[in-house]
Motif scaffolding. Structure first.
Motif, PDB file in Angstrom:
ATOM      1  N   THR A  88       5.305   5.421   6.190  1.00 24.08           N
ATOM      2  CA  THR A  88       4.169   6.308   5.969  1.00 24.08           C
ATOM      3  C   THR A  88       3.000   5.565   5.310  1.00 24.08           C
ATOM      4  OG1 THR A  88       5.489   8.296   5.903  1.00 24.08           O
ATOM      5  CG2 THR A  88       3.473   8.335   4.614  1.00 24.08           C
ATOM      6  N   SER A  89       3.313   4.669   4.395  1.00 17.33           N
ATOM      7  CA  SER A  89       2.240   3.911   3.732  1.00 17.33           C
ATOM      8  C   SER A  89       1.492   3.056   4.758  1.00 17.33           C
ATOM      9  CB  SER A  89       2.821   3.018   2.634  1.00 17.33           C
ATOM     10  OG  SER A  89       3.392   3.817   1.639  1.00 17.33           O
ATOM     11  N   SER A 138       2.247   0.933  -1.339  1.00 20.62           N
ATOM     12  CA  SER A 138       3.640   1.365  -1.463  1.00 20.62           C
ATOM     13  C   SER A 138       3.727   2.508  -2.469  1.00 20.62           C
ATOM     14  CB  SER A 138       4.513   0.202  -1.940  1.00 20.62           C
ATOM     15  OG  SER A 138       5.812   0.659  -2.234  1.00 20.62           O
ATOM     16  N   GLN A 139       4.153   3.662  -2.001  1.00 20.91           N
ATOM     17  CA  GLN A 139       4.314   4.800  -2.913  1.00 20.91           C
ATOM     18  C   GLN A 139       5.178   4.402  -4.087  1.00 20.91           C
ATOM     19  OE1 GLN A 139       6.014   7.659  -5.108  1.00 20.91           O
ATOM     20  NE2 GLN A 139       7.413   6.860  -3.563  1.00 20.91           N
ATOM     21  N   SER A 140       6.359   3.855  -3.787  1.00 18.47           N
ATOM     22  CA  SER A 140       7.333   3.555  -4.840  1.00 18.47           C
ATOM     23  C   SER A 140       6.967   2.305  -5.624  1.00 18.47           C
ATOM     24  CB  SER A 140       8.708   3.335  -4.206  1.00 18.47           C
ATOM     25  OG  SER A 140       8.644   2.227  -3.319  1.00 18.47           O
ATOM     26  N   THR A 155       9.241  -1.273  -2.597  1.00 17.77           N
ATOM     27  CA  THR A 155       9.731  -1.574  -1.251  1.00 17.77           C
ATOM     28  C   THR A 155       9.847  -3.087  -1.060  1.00 17.77           C
ATOM     29  OG1 THR A 155       8.805   0.458  -0.427  1.00 17.77           O
ATOM     30  CG2 THR A 155       9.217  -1.249   1.204  1.00 17.77           C
ATOM     31  N   ALA A 177       7.658  11.302   2.586  1.00 15.95           N
ATOM     32  CA  ALA A 177       6.412  11.211   1.807  1.00 15.95           C
ATOM     33  C   ALA A 177       5.397  12.203   2.365  1.00 15.95           C
ATOM     34  CB  ALA A 177       5.868   9.799   1.898  1.00 15.95           C
ATOM     35  N   LYS A 218       7.234  12.006  10.553  1.00 14.66           N
ATOM     36  CA  LYS A 218       7.734  13.078   9.686  1.00 14.66           C
ATOM     37  C   LYS A 218       8.766  13.924  10.427  1.00 14.66           C
ATOM     38  CE  LYS A 218       6.791  12.260   6.690  1.00 14.66           C
ATOM     39  NZ  LYS A 218       6.232  11.317   5.769  1.00 14.66           N
ATOM     40  N   GLU A 242      12.090  11.926  10.954  1.00 17.52           N
ATOM     41  CA  GLU A 242      12.921  11.600   9.789  1.00 17.52           C
ATOM     42  C   GLU A 242      13.603  12.814   9.178  1.00 17.52           C
ATOM     43  OE1 GLU A 242      11.212   9.862   6.145  1.00 17.52           O
ATOM     44  OE2 GLU A 242       9.314  10.817   6.630  1.00 17.52           O
TER      45      GLU A 242
HETATM   46  C1  AGP Z   1       8.146   8.289   4.319  1.00 13.34           C
HETATM   47  O1  AGP Z   1       8.306   9.609   4.717  1.00 13.34           O
HETATM   48  C2  AGP Z   1       9.261   7.456   4.613  1.00 13.34           C
HETATM   49  N1  AGP Z   1      10.429   7.970   4.028  1.00 13.34           N
HETATM   50  C3  AGP Z   1       9.109   5.942   4.550  1.00 13.34           C
HETATM   51  O2  AGP Z   1       8.551   5.590   5.768  1.00 13.34           O
HETATM   52  C4  AGP Z   1       8.280   5.295   3.420  1.00 13.34           C
HETATM   53  O3  AGP Z   1       6.930   5.617   3.573  1.00 13.34           O
HETATM   54  C5  AGP Z   1       8.481   3.771   3.470  1.00 13.34           C
HETATM   55  O4  AGP Z   1       9.828   3.481   3.223  1.00 13.34           O
HETATM   56  C6  AGP Z   1       7.606   3.019   2.508  1.00 13.34           C
HETATM   57  O5  AGP Z   1       7.842   3.386   1.187  1.00 13.34           O
HETATM   58  P1  AGP Z   1       6.847   2.995   0.031  1.00 13.34           P
HETATM   59  O6  AGP Z   1       5.551   3.677   0.287  1.00 13.34           O
HETATM   60  O7  AGP Z   1       7.506   3.441  -1.226  1.00 13.34           O
HETATM   61  O8  AGP Z   1       6.666   1.499   0.083  1.00 13.34           O
END
Ligand code: AGP
Length: 636
Positions: free
Chosen positions: A325-326, A370-372, A375, A423, A508, A511
């Motif tokens: 998603t990112s 990266s959300q988290s 990654t 996400a 989306k 998944e």
């Molecule tokens: C999002 O819905 C997913 N689960 C996945 O694609 C996610 O965006 C991807 O693993 C990257 O994660 P990050 O943004 O934490 O790096």
């Protein structure tokens, strides 16, 4: 990925460990386990379970944990120290044997681990040759046996034994280690895998993520690479660098609340997070705009950027690296940056970028999203870019995450804690932030006039309210989802940023509902995908046809698929009479408020998130924890 909780203190560790693991369930898992230091026997009780269909993992584990440690009927003692783990299989099938904690040959040591020990094969052979017996197929078990060896070599000094064992490991790890002869302490260590520590009046706790800790304390420490810490039952801890030098770590205040980590009345986290998006947008936009005054033109505030305006002007290329998603957010950001800042931008899947000798140098700005912030593929891309001399800008949601330590500069999106594996709000915040960044680059590089930027900004300011009005009535989305829930596959089509919005919509759906879907730039369908459409094939098409420069072309594409018998769901702009006429022919229409094309992904993504979620619910899927997936993918 896997979850770790470790606790030692003056209250019963069992409820703290189980509570912590429950808060980490969102990360995805296939098995879970606990190691409890049994004060009655002086031994370690290890309890492990594999996920059962339709049941929460921690619920199953809770049933298996003896009420009063191993001795039924005696409630006069509590377990002071223990470690817990939820596993997401990498090495070895999901099974009780492969679930963590893992023990050594003596039964005195228990280890939980996140990450991958890359040299585990060589270590296992070495340990087998010295007579150690292995019970699992995991890479982790070597750690327990290594600690066992070094414990003897280090005269029963557990900390030194762990330091020596960790020095032998390559790869990524967050480890928590318990020893039966040290019932009032635990040793934790990490490299490339997250580990957070905190203390309370009743003990010391460590976990792989803050939701497992914030019930107990909001002041946390993020342990450094190859550092270790000793947690003590008196509620203290000691951090040591790889050489064993003790230091006082920086404490970070966790801002998100426990309520953020709970569902707040929604049936699942995904729905809650979708409905949080107006607030997330407001928070992302807040404080960025500086209106014109006598001395200055209107401009955007990006104080976090450590690059000077001159440096931003001399950037020759931007490379965006991200996953999933990112990556989709990056595609949208790239289009806007090229349009407004007139700088070439490429967007790369991080797992590909790392292995193909990309052209990156000191004139390249690498934007890692990266959300988290954890990654593994994205972090590898960051390292490669830094080695090549590029300036790396990290965009993440998580304070203290790995990316914040490895990038030159970090900008935080304001999505707050996101729990659902899918996400949603983090995507919206990423897109909004990248939109602002593209505007900023455009202004600094004198390619976007200040008044045009101010006009776009005022449109952006209006989005949260428009989003709220959309979220107030979702019936058309529910109806469309109901008609499509039994599809054999689905196609998503759009053009420009609309095509990218569709890539995210299809991801989306895949998944969380396990329904196959693919997205295409609409102009491409006649080059192949159109062959999939057949009235008997049950292949609905979702078409994004909001007002845009390519609107007419989208209408033509919609006619093409209707003519071939597809059921069509169109996302259109409120008041679009031509689409309203098509609706009379039986297509489904989801209207979104009028918005400039450059901002359309922010509004159009939300009905696609809801569409995927309603289909997933109708198909009885676990919306928050889709099979085989994890919230943060810390392995390459
Ligand atoms: C999002 O819905 C997913 N689960 C996945 O694609 C996610 O965006 C991807 O693993 C990257 O994660 P990050 O943004 O934490 O790096």
């Amino acid at each position: 990925m896997c979850g770790i909780v470790a606790f030692t203190g003056t209250v019963d560790a069992r409820s703290i460990l189980l509570g912590g693991l429950a808060r980490l369930e969102y990360r995805g898992y296939d098995s879970a386990g606990l190691a409890l230091l049994n004060p009655k026997t002086g031994l370690i009780d290890i309890i492990k379970k594999v996920k059962q269909p339709g049941r929460g993992m921690v619920e199953v584990l809770r049933e298996a944990v003896p009420e009063n440690s191993a001795s039924a009927g005696d409630d006069s003692f509590f377990v002071a120290t223990g470690i817990g783990h939820t596993r997401w299989a990498t090495h070895g099938v999901p099974s009780v044997a492969n679930a963590h904690p893992h023990g050594d040959c003596t039964g005195e040591i228990a280890v939980v681990h996140n990450g991958i020990v890359e040299n585990h094969t060589a270590l296992r052979e070495e340990l087998l040759a010295r007579g150690h017996e292995f019970r699992s197929q995991t890479d982790t078990e070597v750690v327990a046996h290594l600690v066992e060896e070094y414990y003897v070599a280090c005269n029963e000094d557990l900390v030194e034994a762990v330091r020596a064992a960790v020095a032998r490991l390559s790869g990524s790890f967050a480890l928590a280690i318990a020893h039966a002869k040290h019932p009032k302490e635990l040793v934790v260590a990490r490299n490339d895998s997250p580990l957070v520590l905190g203390v309370t009046d009743y003990g010391a706790i460590a976990a792989s993520d803050t939701p497992a800790i914030i019930e107990h304390t909001r002041d946390v420490v993020y342990l450094g690479d190859r550092h270790l810490a000793i947690l003590r039952a008196d509620g203290s801890y000691e951090c040591q660098d790889p050489a064993g030098i003790v230091y006082v770590p920086t404490t970070v205040r966790v801002e998100h609340s426990l309520e953020d980590a709970e569902r707040g009345g929604f049936p699942d986290f995904m729905l809650k997070e979708i409905y949080e998006q107006p607030r997330v947008l407001r928070d992302t936009i807040a404080g960025r705009f500086c209106a014109a005054n006598k001395c200055e033109q209107a401009h955007l505030n990006f104080d976090e950027l450590s690059l000077t305006q001159e440096e931003l002007r001399t950037i020759e290329r931007v490379v965006i690296v991200a996953c999933g998603t990112s990556y989709h957010a990056g595609l949208i950001g790239a289009e806007l940056m090229e349009a407004w800042a007139r700088v070439p931008v490429s967007v790369e899947v991080a797992s590909e970028f790392c292995y193909r000798n990309p052209i990156v140098n000191s004139h390249t700005l690498v934007v890692a999203i990266s959300q988290s912030g954890e990654t593994a593929d994205t972090l590898e891309a960051v390292r490669l870019a830094r080695r090549a001399g590029a300036h790396v800008l990290g965009i993440t949601n998580v304070v203290g995450s790995r990316i914040t330590l490895e990038a030159n500069t970090t900008i935080f999106i304001k999505a707050h804690l996101e729990i659902s594996v899918a996400a949603t709000k983090s995507f919206l915040a990423q897109v909004a932030l990248l939109t602002l960044l593209a505007m900023h680059l455009g202004c600094v590089r004198n390619q976007l006039a200040a008044d045009k930027m101010a006009a776009i900004f005022s449109e952006l300011l209006a989005l949260p309210e428009k989003l709220e009005s959309m979220l107030a009535d979702v019936n058309s989305i529910k109806e469309a989802a109901e008609k499509c829930k039994d599809a054999s596959t689905m196609l998503f089509i759009g053009r420009g940023v609309g095509a990218t919005t569709c890539y995210e919509g299809a991801l989306k759906l895949k998944e969380i509902s396990y329904l196959h879907a693919e997205a295409f730039a609409a102009g491409e369908i006649k080059h192949g995908p159109l062959a999939l459409i057949d009235p008997s094939a049950n292949t609905p098409v979702v078409a994004l046809a909001t007002q845009s420069a390519t609107y007419e072309k989208m209408l033509a594409n919609i006619e093409e698929v209707i003519a071939r018998g597809a059921h069509v769901v169109v996302l259109a702009t409120e008041g679009d009479e031509r689409i309203a006429k098509l609706a009379l022919q039986g297509i489904d229409v989801i209207y979104i408020p009028k918005v400039p094309e450059c901002l359309s992904p922010i509004l159009a993504s939300v009905p696609l998130q809801l569409f995927a979620r309603y289909i997933a619910v109708a198909r009885n899927c676990d919306v928050d924890q889709p099979r085989n997936l994890a919230k943060s993918v810390t392995v390459v």
